[in-house]
Design an enzyme around this catalytic site. Sequence first.
Site, PDB file in Angstrom:
ATOM      1  N   GLY A   1       2.792 -17.383  38.031  1.00 45.71           N
ATOM      2  CA  GLY A   1       2.746 -18.173  39.373  1.00 45.71           C
ATOM      3  C   GLY A   1       1.147 -18.353  39.893  1.00 45.71           C
TER       4      GLY A   1
ATOM      5  N   LYS B   1     -12.910 -26.319  47.644  1.00 41.34           N
ATOM      6  CA  LYS B   1     -13.407 -25.251  48.504  1.00 41.34           C
ATOM      7  C   LYS B   1     -14.807 -25.171  48.921  1.00 41.34           C
ATOM      8  CE  LYS B   1      -9.352 -22.837  46.771  1.00 41.34           C
ATOM      9  NZ  LYS B   1      -8.799 -21.623  45.789  1.00 41.34           N
TER      10      LYS B   1
END
Length: 419
Positions: free
Chosen positions: A180, A198
């Site tokens: 994940g 970011k």
Amino acid sequence: MSTHKNLTIGLFGFGVVGEGIYQVLQQTPSLNARIKKVCIRHAYKKRNADADLFTTDYNGILNDPEINLVVELIDDAEEAYKIVTTAFRKKKSVVSANKKLIAEHLAELILLQQEHGVSFLYEAAVCGSIPIIRNLEEYYDNDLLQSICGIVNGSTNYILTKISEGLNYNDALLKAQQLGFAESNPALDVEGIDAANKLTILLAHAYGIVTKPQQLIHLGITRLHEADADFAREKNYEVKLTAQARKSPGGKIASFVLPQFVKEESQLFNVKNEYNGVIIESKLADKQFLYGKGAGRYPTSSAVISDISALTYDYRYEYKKLRRHEKYVLSNDYYLKVYVSFNDWAEVNKWDFEQVNEFHSTDERQYITGIIYAEKLKNADWFYDPSVSVIVLPNGIIEKENIIAKSVKKLSLQLAGVS
């Protein structure tokens, strides 16, 4: 004395993070925050909460006068843009984790939230559990802030860790997806786009620069070759995908997202798996290191809960650095020490380099190490060639003034007859 403000929340998204936020708020009445409604896309899915909590009509949340905070946790940046901008116009504050939305629209979002007198917090958008945005916003005056350098994408760091342990790229990526840490379509992560988003956000809070991710020099990890991993092992380096911004004389900021060789003495050397790490260097405090999990349910939930808690005190980013008289500008007017590997000498123009320090050739792979002007690197055709790997060497940023000084010294020695 500050008092808690009661928050009534409209939540968008009930995935692993959204459900985690719901559970924490249920268990933490001291936060004075409750979720009134959750907007979901698929009504038929069974969820771990009362069915009356859910709706598929996002206007029902946005038009509810009792809801004073929208928490946006969806993965569709275009839908998130509609939700967030409408929430501002409805005088609702917003907490978001959507780094693509913020990076692409930051200038507009800052103006909108200020125009409508609401707050917009997004600590969860960068570095998971590490409170990097609030640190840059509150603690570091940008005249003192020399640089930021960090691993800001947990998915790519996990993949690079497994490659350094002997897995090939495809197997490392598959393992990251199974755990994940990487999406089924991992392109945003592995091509460096997520890290560029970011870094765009960090630039606003570090240096007051509002830009677009497309303006940053960036590469991901898809072009790394087995020979590059062999080179790293030979030199006792680790390969990391780093996002960097460094102040140069004249108010210029060098900034990029590129793979980098990291030495053992660097704090980033031992940042493994899904963890993130950021080194902040300031004129007075020297280097400080922030470290924590950057991917997964709980790190993101931690940052969102922190923002919700801050809003009970009416906290907001002031963006003081955007209002300073002395402006910093993004610039490619600097040099980089790089390692470049490729299949054939015809693929890379060695004359693009200011200086070639080393070259190596085998039947399978060639490489050059040397110094190249950042603007020339960005404009080189081979920089975009999928068969060419570009990795920054340790301490890779060289200011233009240092290159000029060395050239002047070399010329002076030649004129003086000193070889």
